[in-house]
Scaffold this motif. Structure first.
Motif, short mmCIF file in Angstrom:
data_model
loop_
_atom_site.label_atom_id
_atom_site.label_comp_id
_atom_site.label_asym_id
_atom_site.label_seq_id
_atom_site.Cartn_x
_atom_site.Cartn_y
_atom_site.Cartn_z
N MET A 354 -4.00 8.57 -9.85
CA MET A 354 -2.72 8.77 -9.16
C MET A 354 -2.71 7.92 -7.90
O MET A 354 -2.47 8.41 -6.79
CB MET A 354 -2.53 10.25 -8.82
CG MET A 354 -2.58 11.18 -10.01
SD MET A 354 -1.15 10.96 -11.12
CE MET A 354 0.16 11.66 -10.15
N ARG A 355 -2.95 6.63 -8.08
CA ARG A 355 -3.14 5.75 -6.93
C ARG A 355 -2.06 4.67 -6.86
O ARG A 355 -1.45 4.32 -7.85
CB ARG A 355 -4.52 5.11 -6.97
CG ARG A 355 -5.61 6.16 -6.84
CD ARG A 355 -7.00 5.67 -7.10
NE ARG A 355 -7.92 6.80 -6.95
CZ ARG A 355 -8.60 7.05 -5.85
NH1 ARG A 355 -8.47 6.25 -4.80
NH2 ARG A 355 -9.39 8.11 -5.76
N TYR A 356 -1.88 4.20 -5.66
CA TYR A 356 -0.91 3.14 -5.38
C TYR A 356 -1.66 1.88 -5.01
O TYR A 356 -2.58 1.91 -4.18
CB TYR A 356 0.00 3.57 -4.23
CG TYR A 356 0.93 2.48 -3.73
CD1 TYR A 356 2.11 2.19 -4.39
CD2 TYR A 356 0.60 1.76 -2.58
CE1 TYR A 356 2.96 1.19 -3.92
CE2 TYR A 356 1.45 0.76 -2.10
CZ TYR A 356 2.62 0.48 -2.77
OH TYR A 356 3.46 -0.51 -2.31
N PHE A 357 -1.29 0.75 -5.66
CA PHE A 357 -1.92 -0.53 -5.31
C PHE A 357 -1.09 -1.21 -4.24
O PHE A 357 0.09 -1.53 -4.45
CB PHE A 357 -2.05 -1.44 -6.53
CG PHE A 357 -2.65 -2.77 -6.19
CD1 PHE A 357 -4.00 -2.89 -5.89
CD2 PHE A 357 -1.85 -3.91 -6.14
CE1 PHE A 357 -4.56 -4.13 -5.56
CE2 PHE A 357 -2.39 -5.14 -5.81
CZ PHE A 357 -3.75 -5.26 -5.51
N ASP A 358 -1.71 -1.42 -3.11
CA ASP A 358 -1.06 -2.06 -1.97
C ASP A 358 -1.33 -3.56 -2.03
O ASP A 358 -2.45 -4.01 -1.76
CB ASP A 358 -1.61 -1.46 -0.66
CG ASP A 358 -0.78 -1.85 0.55
OD1 ASP A 358 -0.21 -2.96 0.53
OD2 ASP A 358 -0.71 -1.06 1.50
N SER A 359 -0.32 -4.32 -2.42
CA SER A 359 -0.49 -5.77 -2.59
C SER A 359 -0.73 -6.48 -1.25
O SER A 359 -1.30 -7.57 -1.23
CB SER A 359 0.74 -6.37 -3.29
OG SER A 359 1.91 -6.11 -2.55
N GLU A 360 -0.28 -5.86 -0.16
CA GLU A 360 -0.45 -6.49 1.14
C GLU A 360 -1.89 -6.40 1.63
O GLU A 360 -2.40 -7.32 2.27
CB GLU A 360 0.49 -5.85 2.17
CG GLU A 360 1.96 -6.10 1.87
CD GLU A 360 2.85 -5.51 2.94
OE1 GLU A 360 2.32 -4.96 3.93
OE2 GLU A 360 4.09 -5.59 2.79
N THR A 361 -2.56 -5.30 1.33
CA THR A 361 -3.96 -5.13 1.77
C THR A 361 -4.95 -5.28 0.61
O THR A 361 -6.16 -5.23 0.82
CB THR A 361 -4.14 -3.75 2.40
OG1 THR A 361 -3.84 -2.74 1.43
CG2 THR A 361 -3.23 -3.58 3.61
N ASN A 362 -4.39 -5.44 -0.60
CA ASN A 362 -5.21 -5.61 -1.79
C ASN A 362 -6.17 -4.44 -2.01
O ASN A 362 -7.35 -4.61 -2.31
CB ASN A 362 -6.01 -6.92 -1.72
CG ASN A 362 -6.46 -7.38 -3.10
OD1 ASN A 362 -5.78 -7.16 -4.10
ND2 ASN A 362 -7.63 -8.01 -3.16
N GLU A 363 -5.64 -3.23 -1.86
CA GLU A 363 -6.45 -2.03 -2.06
C GLU A 363 -5.63 -0.95 -2.77
O GLU A 363 -4.40 -0.96 -2.72
CB GLU A 363 -6.97 -1.50 -0.73
CG GLU A 363 -5.86 -1.11 0.25
CD GLU A 363 -6.39 -0.55 1.55
OE1 GLU A 363 -7.49 0.02 1.55
OE2 GLU A 363 -5.69 -0.68 2.58
#
Length: 512
Positions: A354-363
């Motif tokens: 249930m995670r979100y991929f943050d493209s700005e921080t690459n995490e």
């Protein structure tokens, strides 16, 4: 200060004028279950629409869903409702009535607070303009003793609930001399926990394998759809998901009309954000939601924030918006910073990321959540209590609901002065011209004065009277509900006049 007499009038008014009826009334009714009548459903729909539009149309990063009432049983295990969704209950042995122990104590506190208010009122009258309320509260021995008692009840109750020491709660009830509201006796049972969820079965046989629950809240439908919504909408954090819908709780102490019911409707938003930013958004939504309430015209003095000292284990901040009902200040909306508890638990129990991929921080990370949760039925009750007014007019009493025109059930009533001479036909034409854009009503029964009073009682902001001059000159008389002022206007201008006053944009613009 509370005014129980006014509240009884509000309840009676709701039934008499088609707002709220006891459910299954011809069979004697059903405890804590109510039906909304023809005017009530319009007001309820308007309140829901205003909330929905203010959330979704005014915010590019908030979308809505409609999740099912039935959900997989593991949803409620993960959320903690199966093991921990219960209230401390106590029975009076003489009346055979069951009460929430914490509510008994809170009501007792409120009675003591009313004593403080009465002392302040007497002092203000005695000292006049020179009265300093703050100094008086800090120095008057009687008020200090009352406040000490209120604080003691709060401290002991909080400690008992936090420890799960129900014997401590029982001892406090006995020590405070709290009596049963029905029997007047102090013959209490021990306090025990009572689960609030209704259970049912999916299959035709009651084997226990397919046990389901009627949802006790709408929030979990948002959490389990978090990934679906995020991927299909392509929203980036922060963003919110809203939902309205029915929820069900086996409330033993269902009371105060539609304030606390077994079947009710919620309007909730879950706002997902990056960990570490949740308290910033909590403060934003706390202020914004109070502003939303005030746009309906309720004065500042009728609202207050009640900060939670005792926080749920998953929260790092929580506050209630309370309104001063005729029976005292009570919660109408809650704002909670829930950290990452909900998505983490569903990840644990479902085995799905249930995670979100943050493209700005690459995490990738599990977002935190700020929740706003409002009871639509409580908002309805708030609106009616605030709008209810009795006024003396020429030696007579008129009862009027001074609802904001945008949420009023009926926007205008078209009233032909008499039932002949072409007036009913012209009234019908005006009605047909307006009904595509507004919920309007046409009536020709009884005198014009009685018709005005009926429209006042359901909160109709405008009455349009059609008379003989209307046929000759093409104009009508508009009567304004609150001021009772009457003005002559051209029939062609009616649509614009109504739209300027009752369009929901009148409310929405205040939030920009």
């Amino acid at each position: 200060m509370g005014n129980p007499a006014i509240f009884e009038k509000v309840i009676s008014h709701c039934k008499e004028y088609g707002f709220v009826f006891p459910s299954s009334d011809i069979y004697g009714g059903l405890t804590a279950v109510y039906d909304y009548g023809q005017n009530g459903v319009e007001l309820k729909n308007n309140l829901r629409s205003y909330w929905w539009k203010s959330m979704t149309q005014l915010n590019q990063n908030i979308v809505g869903i409609d999740a099912s009432i039935f959900m997989h049983p593991k949803v409620w295990k993960a959320s903690g409702h199966v093991d921990g969704f219960s209230d401390p209950m106590i029975d009076n042995k003489d009346s055979k009535k069951r009460y929430r122990a914490d509510v008994l104590l809170e009501d007792h506190q409120e009675k003591i607070r009313l004593k403080i208010e009465k002392e302040l009122e007497k002092a203000a009258t005695r000292f006049g303009e020179g009265f300093d309320e703050i100094v008086f509260k800090q120095t008057n021995s009687r008020i200090l003793e009352y406040q000490k008692q209120v604080d003691h009840i709060y401290t002991v109750m909080r400690e008992g609930l936090e420890k799960g020491d129900l014997a401590m709660i029982k001892e406090l009830i006995v020590a405070e001399g709290i009596v049963c509201p029905l029997s007047g006796s102090r013959n209490w049972t021990d306090v025990r926990q009572f689960n609030l969820m209704y259970s049912t079965q999916m299959s035709a046989t009651d084997s226990g394998e397919d046990s389901l629950y009627l949802r006790p809240e709408t929030a979990q439908g948002i959490f389990v759809n978090f990934l679906h919504v995020q991927k299909t909408s392509r929203l980036k954090l922060p963003f919110g998901i809203v939902q309205t819908g029915k929820a069900f709780r086996n409330e033993i102490v269902a009371r105060q009309f539609i304030m606390r019911m077994k079947e009710f409707e919620q309007m909730e938003m879950q706002f997902f954000c990056k960990p570490g930013t949740e308290l910033e958004f909590y403060e934003f939504w706390k202020a914004h939601r109070l502003k939303w309430h005030k746009t309906l015209g309720t004065p500042d003095s009728k609202y207050r924030f009640h900060e939670h000292v005792k926080l749920a284990h998953y929260a790092n901040a929580a506050v209630d918006i309370e309104y001063d009902f005729p029976f005292g200040f009570k919660e109408v909306e809650g704002i909670h910073s829930r950290k990452d508890f909900d998505l983490s638990k569903h990840e644990e129990y479902s085995g799905k990321k249930m995670r979100y991929f943050d493209s700005e921080t690459n995490e990738s990370y599990i977002p935190c959540v700020v929740e706003t949760s409002i009871g639509l039925d409580r908002l309805f009750l708030l609106a009616v209590c605030e709008a209810y007014s009795e006024e003396e007019v020429n030696g007579d009493t008129r009862t009027v609901l001074k609802l904001h025109p945008a949420i009023a059930p009926v926007k205008a009533a078209i009233l032909p002065l008499i039932k002949k001479d072409g007036l009913p036909e012209l009234a019908e034409k005006i009605y047909n011209d307006l009904r595509m854009d507004f919920n309007v009503y046409i009536e020709d029964k009884d005198s014009i004065g009685k018709r005005y009073r009926r429209m006042d009682a359901i909160g109709t902001p405008f009455c349009i009277t059609v008379d003989h001059d209307s046929i000759l000159q093409g104009d009508v008389t508009i009567r304004h509900r609150d001021s009772m002022e009457q003005q002559r206007v051209n029939i062609k201008d009616l649509s614009k006049i109504l739209n300027d006053a009752v369009n929901m944009n009148c409310l929405l613009k205040q939030l920009l």
